[in-house]
Design an enzyme around this catalytic site. Structure first.
Site, short mmCIF file in Angstrom:
data_model
loop_
_atom_site.label_atom_id
_atom_site.label_comp_id
_atom_site.label_asym_id
_atom_site.label_seq_id
_atom_site.Cartn_x
_atom_site.Cartn_y
_atom_site.Cartn_z
N HIS A 146 -9.23 4.05 -1.33
CA HIS A 146 -7.88 3.52 -1.18
C HIS A 146 -7.53 2.58 -2.34
CE1 HIS A 146 -4.18 2.16 0.44
NE2 HIS A 146 -4.61 1.20 1.22
N CYS A 203 0.82 -1.22 0.00
CA CYS A 203 0.00 0.00 0.00
C CYS A 203 0.85 1.26 0.00
CB CYS A 203 -0.95 -0.02 1.19
SG CYS A 203 -1.99 -1.48 1.18
#
Lengths: 131, 388
Positions: B333, B83
């Site tokens: 996200h 991420c």
């Protein structure tokens, strides 16, 4: 997913609970490593992990990943063993609503899952309440 | 090393973009950044993407996406750090410009997550954890953060309500961001009564599954000042640190060592401390993550990260607004794009172009992007030079 060779490689750790003790500083690595994380030593001797420990933290998985959906809800925790090693594992045969940090648990050999694509029955360690 | 500035930014509306492909989403954001910069070419392209392979079955993204720009045979580099892929892609682009290897560079990030179902997306994300010793035991990312949350709550008395307050704050900020995936406010009750995912975390503690891209253009500060299309935003610091990939190997389960280390280096490079920051954009993949990041950045004392959200300290209008963009929680996200979108928000804020969610008098902004349970952290600090 988990192919035959990949599964077979981890059998000493998953079936026999084998770790590696650094001959220079006595730090126990689980799983075994090439370099000791504490002293960068390269010589190890095999050892077996302690069978009991305490729950340092845990969660109850309600939304499970593929391959584990039939088991949900189930608890996964970090267990601090009496020999100082910490590892992640499921905590089973317990009341999920009453499981707590500090609970004493002991290891058992259990089925983890069935791998869908290769059909391998996957085994390993889980923990149960130590009474 | 040369001084570097961000001279262009681009981002599309994030969400479930079923009608758009991975490459189309990326190209939209990339072109917007290039046009915003006012340049007719870039020397190289950096792309942050966590898992083109598992989400859309496409690797070799450096070449594919550089080709989409139709600027000739320029280098294209794909950067992966779970991420933190976007933040790290930006850092690699920064190093390329600072070192003099390239002059004008596009740093970008993209993830197309809704072409697969929820179980496949959960699996793809779980590959950022240790597959043999975490994933094998059936743990998910919410599960890993839930374990960290439980330690934080047990040790510091962080409450369920404080976690909810992080979500409430970031959704309130997100209502003011036209590009956010979820522009709806939520109440503490809604968060605390939402479906349990991994105790004690509920679905409204989690960032969503998102399709989206973001891109920025970097250039030497001298060139930025000459172009002077927008107030110059200088990259004042760039730092990156790692930690153990497996949570079991961490010394302290309630402390983000990699973020603390990267922040310490970044503050030293920029010559500012946490008290001088005007705002921060941080990696709130879960509510507990923001609580712990705020502590690691020195914006709150250890154990006080929950209070920082509840007291209003990190709300817009508070002392240091955190995630004025809505954060990962509300903005969305798309993992590889997140770190670049944080940089985009910092630039928009420092240019004074953030509209309703503008942080008044913003001069110094920090971005923090994190991979896994904190095994990678990338921290940048930006300084706005104002209109010249």
């Amino acid at each position: 997913m988990i192919g035959t060779a990949r599964y077979w490689r981890e059998i000493p750790q998953r079936y026999r609970y084998e770790a590696a003790r650094c001959t220079a500083c006595a730090h126990v690595a689980f799983p075994p490593r090439t370099l000791c994380a504490k002293c960068r030593g390269r010589a190890f001797e095999p050892c077996t992990l302690a069978g009991e420990g305490v729950v340092e933290t845990f969660t109850v998985i309600r939304v499970a990943p593929a391959g584990y959906a039939d088991e949900a809800p189930y608890a996964v925790g970090l267990i601090r063993l009496t020999d100082g090693v910490r590892l992640m594992a499921q905590v089973v045969d317990c009341d999920l609503a009453r499981l707590a940090i500090g609970d004493r648990v002991r290891v058992e050999f259990r089925r983890i899952r069935q791998d869908g694509e290769s059909g391998i029955l996957c085994y390993g360690y889980k923990f149960v309440p130590a009474t | 090393m040369r001084e570097v500035a961000v001279i262009g930014v681009g981002m599309n509306r994030w969400g479930e973009l079923w009608e758009k492909s991975h490459r189309a989403i990326w190209t939209e954001a990339a072109l917007e950044a290039v046009e915003d910069a006012g340049v007719d070419r870039v020397d190289a392209v950096y792309v942050g993407c966590m898992s083109g392979g598992l989400f859309v079955g496409q690797e070799h993204l450096g070449a594919m996406l550089a080709g989409e720009l139709a600027m000739g045979p320029i280098p294209g580099v794909r950067v992966e750090s779970a991420c933190a892929s976007g933040g790290l892609a930006f850092r690699q682009a920064y190093i390329a410009v600072a070192s003099g290897a390239h002059d004008v560079v596009l740093a970008s990030g993209v993830e197309k997550m809704t072409d697969v179902d929820g179980a496949a997306a959960t699996y793809a994300l779980s590959t950022a954890a240790d597959q043999e010793y975490e994933g094998y035991h059936g743990v998910t990312f919410p599960g890993l953060y839930a374990m960290m949350a439980r330690v934080h709550m047990h040790r510091y008395g962080t409450t369920r309500r404080q976690l909810a307050d992080v979500a409430v704050k970031n959704h309130a900020h997100g209502t003011m961001n036209p590009l956010a995936q979820y522009r709806d406010p939520v109440t503490p009750e809604q968060v605390m009564e939402s479906v349990l995912v991994a105790d004690p975390l509920r679905v409204l503690d989690c960032s969503p599954i998102t399709d989206g891209a973001a891109a920025v253009v970097l250039a030497p500060v001298e060139l930025a000042r000459r172009l002077a299309r927008a107030p110059v935003v200088r990259v004042a610091a760039s730092a990156h640190a790692t930690d153990t990939i497996a949570l079991a190997d961490r010394e302290d389960l309630a402390w983000l060592g990699s973020t603390a280390r990267a922040a310490e280096q970044a503050y030293a490079q920029a010559g500012v401390g946490p008290s001088q920051l005007s705002f921060a954009e941080v990696h709130d993949c879960f509510t507990i993550a923001e609580v712990m990041v705020v502590e690691a950045l020195g914006l709150a004392d250890r154990g006080k990260g929950g209070e920082a959200a509840s007291s209003g300290y990190t709300r817009l209008g508070g002392r240091v607004p955190v995630n004025a963009s809505g954060g990962l929680k509300s903005k969305g996200h798309p993992v590889g794009a997140t770190g670049v979108a944080q940089v985009r928000e910092a630039v928009v804020q420092l240019r004074g172009q953030a509209g309703e969610r503008q942080v008044r008098g913003a001069r110094w902004g920090l971005t923090q992007n994190m991979g896994g349970t904190g095994a990678s952290s990338v921290v940048h600090i930006f300084q706005g030079e104002g209109r010249r």
